[in-house]
Design an enzyme around this catalytic site. Structure first.
Site, PDB file in Angstrom:
ATOM      1  N   LYS A  36     -37.482  25.744  -4.064  1.00 47.67           N
ATOM      2  CA  LYS A  36     -36.071  25.285  -4.212  1.00 47.67           C
ATOM      3  C   LYS A  36     -35.579  24.884  -5.260  1.00 47.67           C
ATOM      4  CE  LYS A  36     -34.996  21.111  -2.389  1.00 47.67           C
ATOM      5  NZ  LYS A  36     -34.334  20.292  -3.149  1.00 47.67           N
ATOM      6  N   ASN A  37     -36.299  23.559  -5.868  1.00 50.32           N
ATOM      7  CA  ASN A  37     -35.916  23.133  -7.136  1.00 50.32           C
ATOM      8  C   ASN A  37     -35.581  24.065  -8.322  1.00 50.32           C
ATOM      9  OD1 ASN A  37     -35.638  20.666  -5.774  1.00 50.32           O
ATOM     10  ND2 ASN A  37     -37.393  19.752  -6.407  1.00 50.32           N
ATOM     11  N   CYS A 130     -29.284   8.249  -3.843  1.00 50.56           N
ATOM     12  CA  CYS A 130     -29.275   8.969  -2.506  1.00 50.56           C
ATOM     13  C   CYS A 130     -30.485   8.010  -1.687  1.00 50.56           C
ATOM     14  CB  CYS A 130     -29.719  10.223  -2.570  1.00 50.56           C
ATOM     15  SG  CYS A 130     -31.489  10.511  -3.504  1.00 50.56           S
ATOM     16  N   ARG A 135     -31.212   6.978  -9.078  1.00 46.45           N
ATOM     17  CA  ARG A 135     -30.684   8.417  -9.661  1.00 46.45           C
ATOM     18  C   ARG A 135     -29.916   8.426 -10.765  1.00 46.45           C
ATOM     19  NH1 ARG A 135     -32.978  12.843  -5.437  1.00 46.45           N
ATOM     20  NH2 ARG A 135     -33.791  13.778  -7.400  1.00 46.45           N
ATOM     21  N   ASP A 321     -42.737  14.134  -4.879  1.00 43.14           N
ATOM     22  CA  ASP A 321     -42.156  15.041  -3.763  1.00 43.14           C
ATOM     23  C   ASP A 321     -43.260  15.108  -2.617  1.00 43.14           C
ATOM     24  OD1 ASP A 321     -39.631  14.977  -4.542  1.00 43.14           O
ATOM     25  OD2 ASP A 321     -39.864  16.993  -5.195  1.00 43.14           O
ATOM     26  N   ARG A 413     -32.959  21.414   4.233  1.00 44.94           N
ATOM     27  CA  ARG A 413     -32.389  21.462   2.936  1.00 44.94           C
ATOM     28  C   ARG A 413     -33.535  21.995   1.939  1.00 44.94           C
ATOM     29  NH1 ARG A 413     -28.969  16.381   0.748  1.00 44.94           N
ATOM     30  NH2 ARG A 413     -28.899  17.747  -1.074  1.00 44.94           N
TER      31      ARG A 413
HETATM   32  C1  UD1 Z   1     -36.036  16.348  -9.758  1.00 47.41           C
HETATM   33  C2  UD1 Z   1     -36.531  17.123  -8.113  1.00 47.41           C
HETATM   34  C3  UD1 Z   1     -36.742  16.126  -7.327  1.00 47.41           C
HETATM   35  C4  UD1 Z   1     -38.013  15.364  -7.669  1.00 47.41           C
HETATM   36  C5  UD1 Z   1     -37.906  14.619  -9.124  1.00 47.41           C
HETATM   37  C6  UD1 Z   1     -39.067  14.102  -9.823  1.00 47.41           C
HETATM   38  C7  UD1 Z   1     -34.662  18.905  -8.516  1.00 47.41           C
HETATM   39  C8  UD1 Z   1     -33.515  19.270  -7.890  1.00 47.41           C
HETATM   40  N1  UD1 Z   1     -35.295  17.552  -7.927  1.00 47.41           N
HETATM   41  O1  UD1 Z   1     -35.127  15.199  -9.470  1.00 47.41           O
HETATM   42  O2  UD1 Z   1     -37.118  16.725  -6.178  1.00 47.41           O
HETATM   43  O3  UD1 Z   1     -38.494  14.302  -7.089  1.00 47.41           O
HETATM   44  O4  UD1 Z   1     -37.266  15.890 -10.038  1.00 47.41           O
HETATM   45  O5  UD1 Z   1     -40.075  15.029  -9.716  1.00 47.41           O
HETATM   46  O6  UD1 Z   1     -35.383  19.315  -9.434  1.00 47.41           O
HETATM   47  N2  UD1 Z   1     -34.200   8.588 -14.489  1.00 47.41           N
HETATM   48  C9  UD1 Z   1     -33.817   7.891 -15.516  1.00 47.41           C
HETATM   49  N3  UD1 Z   1     -32.646   8.092 -16.266  1.00 47.41           N
HETATM   50  C10 UD1 Z   1     -31.956   9.348 -16.094  1.00 47.41           C
HETATM   51  C11 UD1 Z   1     -32.596  10.128 -15.403  1.00 47.41           C
HETATM   52  C12 UD1 Z   1     -33.633  10.052 -14.506  1.00 47.41           C
HETATM   53  O7  UD1 Z   1     -34.202   6.657 -15.267  1.00 47.41           O
HETATM   54  O8  UD1 Z   1     -31.196   9.400 -16.705  1.00 47.41           O
HETATM   55  C13 UD1 Z   1     -35.369   8.297 -13.869  1.00 47.41           C
HETATM   56  C14 UD1 Z   1     -35.021   8.414 -12.301  1.00 47.41           C
HETATM   57  O9  UD1 Z   1     -34.367   7.150 -11.864  1.00 47.41           O
HETATM   58  C15 UD1 Z   1     -36.555   8.593 -11.822  1.00 47.41           C
HETATM   59  C16 UD1 Z   1     -37.022   9.511 -12.936  1.00 47.41           C
HETATM   60  O10 UD1 Z   1     -36.277   9.357 -13.983  1.00 47.41           O
HETATM   61  O11 UD1 Z   1     -36.934   7.344 -11.627  1.00 47.41           O
HETATM   62  C17 UD1 Z   1     -37.298  10.957 -12.567  1.00 47.41           C
HETATM   63  O12 UD1 Z   1     -35.917  11.453 -12.162  1.00 47.41           O
HETATM   64  P1  UD1 Z   1     -35.662  12.823 -12.406  1.00 47.41           P
HETATM   65  O13 UD1 Z   1     -36.916  13.495 -13.070  1.00 47.41           O
HETATM   66  O14 UD1 Z   1     -34.536  12.962 -13.304  1.00 47.41           O
HETATM   67  O15 UD1 Z   1     -35.424  13.724 -11.080  1.00 47.41           O
HETATM   68  P2  UD1 Z   1     -34.496  14.566 -10.580  1.00 47.41           P
HETATM   69  O16 UD1 Z   1     -34.411  15.602 -11.736  1.00 47.41           O
HETATM   70  O17 UD1 Z   1     -33.361  14.083 -10.131  1.00 47.41           O
END
Ligand code: UD1
Length: 448
Positions: A36-37, A130, A135, A321, A413
Site C-alpha cells: 500500500k505505502n 491523525c 505527523r 507499523d 484502508r
Molecule cells: C510513512 C508510512 C507510515 C509509517 C511511517 C513510519 C506511508 C504512506 N506511510 O508515514 O505507514 O508508519 O512512514 O515508518 O508511507 N517527522 C517530523 N517532521 C517531518 C516529518 C516527519 O518530525 O517533517 C517525524 C514524524 O512525526 C514521525 C517520524 O518523523 O515521528 C516518521 O514520520 P514519517 O517517516 O514522515 O512517516 P510518514 O511518511 O508520514
C-alpha cells in the site's frame, strides 16, 4: 465448534464489524498483496510525466481509491485493469488539491512534490495529525524551499511556487532532521525534474523509498543511493512512461506471519522479500518461531512463544507499523515483554483494547510492559487505527470465544480481503453489516 451468540453492542448499531471465533489452528498458504505505502507514492509520481504509467500489483484498498480520486481531481486519468492501475497525467489542469481528499487520506499530500516540479505550483492543504500522532510536514517544506520554491502556509493550505515564469526547481543539498519517509519521497519526486543535482542526507532507507526510486528510474530519472542515508538525484528535463510492479507489502506479510505465530500454527506466506522484514523475523525467532525461507515465501511455525523486548525505529529497525500486531502476540507469550514506540507519540491506543480482552499490559509514556497470559478472552473491541485494527484481528484469532472487531474503516484502508485470506487457512471470521442486522434481526449460527 459451537460458539455462543453474543449480545450486540451499541457500537454494533453504528457500523460493520468482524466477528471472529478464536482458538482455531491455521494451516496453508497466504498471498501477500502489493505494498500500500509504495503504491500510494508511486501513483503520485505519475504526475511527473505526460506519458502513461502502468503500475502492476496494486492492492484493491480504499486508500488506493482515495489517491485515484485525488489524481482525477487534478486532471489525471486512473483506470484499473485487474491488479494493474493505468495512470496518465497528460491533462493535469489543476495545481490545487481538494481539502476533503487530503483530509481523508494523508498520503495525498505526496502530490505536492510532483505538482510543483511539473507545473511550477502546488496548493495542498496541510494533512494535519491523525490517531497515531501529529505527523508534521516540516521536512518536506524545508526541502522544497532549499530547491528554490517559495512556500507559504496560510489558512491551513501549503502554497508552493517556483518563482519566475516557466522556471524549474533547482537541485540542492538537503539534510533531513529525521529520516522521514514521506519527506524523502516528496523531495525525490521534486528533485527528479529539478535543474541540476540534489542530495538528500539522512534520507529514509525504507523499501518503499527504493521502490519509488525504481519507478522513477524506469521513467528516466537519474537516482543513486536509494536505500542508503544519502540519495543523489540528477534532475532531467522530462520523464517518460513506464511499466512497473509494486513490491509485496512487508507490513501485510508481517501481519500474516504473526497470524501463524499467535495461533501457534504453521503458515506459508508468499511473496515476501525477507530483507524487508529483517528486524521482524529476528524478533519472531527470538520469541521462539521457526522460519524457513524457500526463495519466494516464508514458512513460519510456532508452538511456544516467549516474551521479547522491542523498540520501533526507522528502517532497518523494527517497523512502527508492526508494533501493534506484534504486541498482540506478546500479550499471549510466556513471560514478560517490553515494547517501546519511538516513531509516533500516540501509538499505544490498542493496549486499552487488548486489556479488555484480558491482556496484562501496563504503559508508561511510550513504553508498554506486558505480562503474557495463557488465554485472551473474546470481547467487542475497537480498532483505533489501521494497524491497531489488524492487532485486534490477531488477538481475536487467539482468544477464547467471540471477538467483534470494530473500526473496519481503518482495516479496509490497508489490508486487501484480510478476513477472506485468513478464512481460507482455517480461521472463522465473518463480516457483519450491523445496519442489515438491525433491520433483519437474523440468528447467527456458526458451522462446526
Ligand atoms: C510513512 C508510512 C507510515 C509509517 C511511517 C513510519 C506511508 C504512506 N506511510 O508515514 O505507514 O508508519 O512512514 O515508518 O508511507 N517527522 C517530523 N517532521 C517531518 C516529518 C516527519 O518530525 O517533517 C517525524 C514524524 O512525526 C514521525 C517520524 O518523523 O515521528 C516518521 O514520520 P514519517 O517517516 O514522515 O512517516 P510518514 O511518511 O508520514
Amino acid at each position: 465448534m459451537p460458539v455462543p451468540a453474543q449480545a450486540s453492542t451499541s457500537l454494533a448499531s453504528q457500523r460493520s464489524y468482524l466477528r471472529i471465533a478464536g482458538g482455531r489452528r491455521l494451516h496453508g498458504e497466504l498471498q501477500v498483496s502489493g505494498a500500500k505505502n509504495s503504491a500510494l507514492v508511486l501513483m503520485a509520481a505519475c504526475l511527473l510525466s505526460r506519458d502513461t504509467i502502468r503500475l502492476r500489483n496494486v492492492p484493491p484498498l480504499t486508500d488506493i481509491t482515495g489517491m485515484g480520486d485525488m489524481l482525477s481531481s487534478l486532471g489525471g486519468s486512473v483506470h484499473r485493469e485487474g491488479d494493474s492501475l493505468v495512470l496518465n497525467g497528460a491533462d493535469i489542469h489543476s495545481s490545487t488539491a481538494p481539502y476533503g481528499l487530503v483530509n481523508s487520506l494523508r498520503a495525498s499530500f505526496f502530490c505536492i512534490g510532483p505538482l510543483l516540479a511539473r507545473t511550477g505550483m502546488a496548493k495542498v492543504p496541510l494533512p494535519g495529525g491523525c490517531q497515531i500522532g501529529t505527523r508534521p510536514v516540516v521536512e518536506h517544506v524545508k526541502g522544497l524551499k532549499a530547491m528554490g520554491a517559495q512556500v507559504t502556509i496560510e489558512h491551513g493550505v501549503v502554497t508552493a511556487v517556483v518563482p519566475g515564469r516557466g522556471q524549474r526547481l533547482s537541485g540542492a543539498r538537503m539534510h533531513l532532521d529525521c529520516p522521514s519517509v514521506g519527506a524523502t519521497e516528496t523531495l525525490m519526486m521534486a528533485a527528479a525534474l529539478a535543474d541540476g543535482e540534489s542530495v538528500i542526507d539522512n534520507a529514509a532507507q525504507e523499501p518503499e523509498v527504493i521502490d519509488l526510486a525504481g519507478l522513477l528510474i524506469a521513467m528516466g530519472a537519474r537516482i543513486r543511493g536509494a536505500g542508503t542515508p544519502t540519495i543523489t538525484i540528477e534532475g532531467v528535463e522530462r520523464l517518460h512512461g513506464a511499466d512497473y510492479a509494486v513490491i509485496p507489502d512487508r507490513i501485510e506479510a508481517g501481519t500474516l506471519l504473526l497470524a501463524a505465530a499467535i495461533t501457534r500454527s504453521c503458515l506459508r506466506v508468499t511473496p515476501v522479500i525477507p530483507e524487508h522484514l529483517g528486524a521482524v523475523l529476528t524478533k519472531l525467532e527470538e520469541a521462539g518461531c521457526r522460519i524457513e525461507h524457500d526463495g519466494t515465501g516464508l514458512t513460519l511455525s510456532a508452538e511456544r512463544i516467549q516474551g521479547v523486548d522491542l523498540r520501533t525505529q526507522p528502517f532497518p529497525g523494527f517497523p512502527t507499523d508492526l508494533q501493534a500486531p506484534f504486541l498482540s502476540l506478546l500479550a499471549t507469550a510466556e513471560g514478560s515483554s517490553m515494547v517501546c514506540e519511538n516513531i509516533f507519540e500516540n501509538r499505544l491506543q490498542h493496549v486499552a483494547e487488548l486489556q479488555r480482552m484480558g491482556a496484562s499490559i501496563r504503559t508508561q509514556g511510550n513504553t508498554a510492559f506486558i505480562e503474557g497470559v495463557a488465554r485472551l478472552s473474546g470481547a467487542p473491541v475497537q480498532g483505533t487505527d489501521l494497524r491497531a485494527s489488524a492487532a485486534m484481528v490477531l488477538a481475536g484469532l487467539a482468544a477464547d470465544g467471540l471477538t467483534d472487531v470494530f473500526g473496519l474503516e481503518y482495516l479496509d484502508r490497508g489490508y486487501a480481503g484480510l478476513e477472506d485470506k485468513l478464512t481460507a487457512v482455517g480461521a472463522w471470521i465473518e463480516r457483519i453489516d450491523a445496519m442489515a442486522l438491525e433491520n433483519e434481526a437474523p440468528t447467527l449460527s456458526i458451522a462446526a
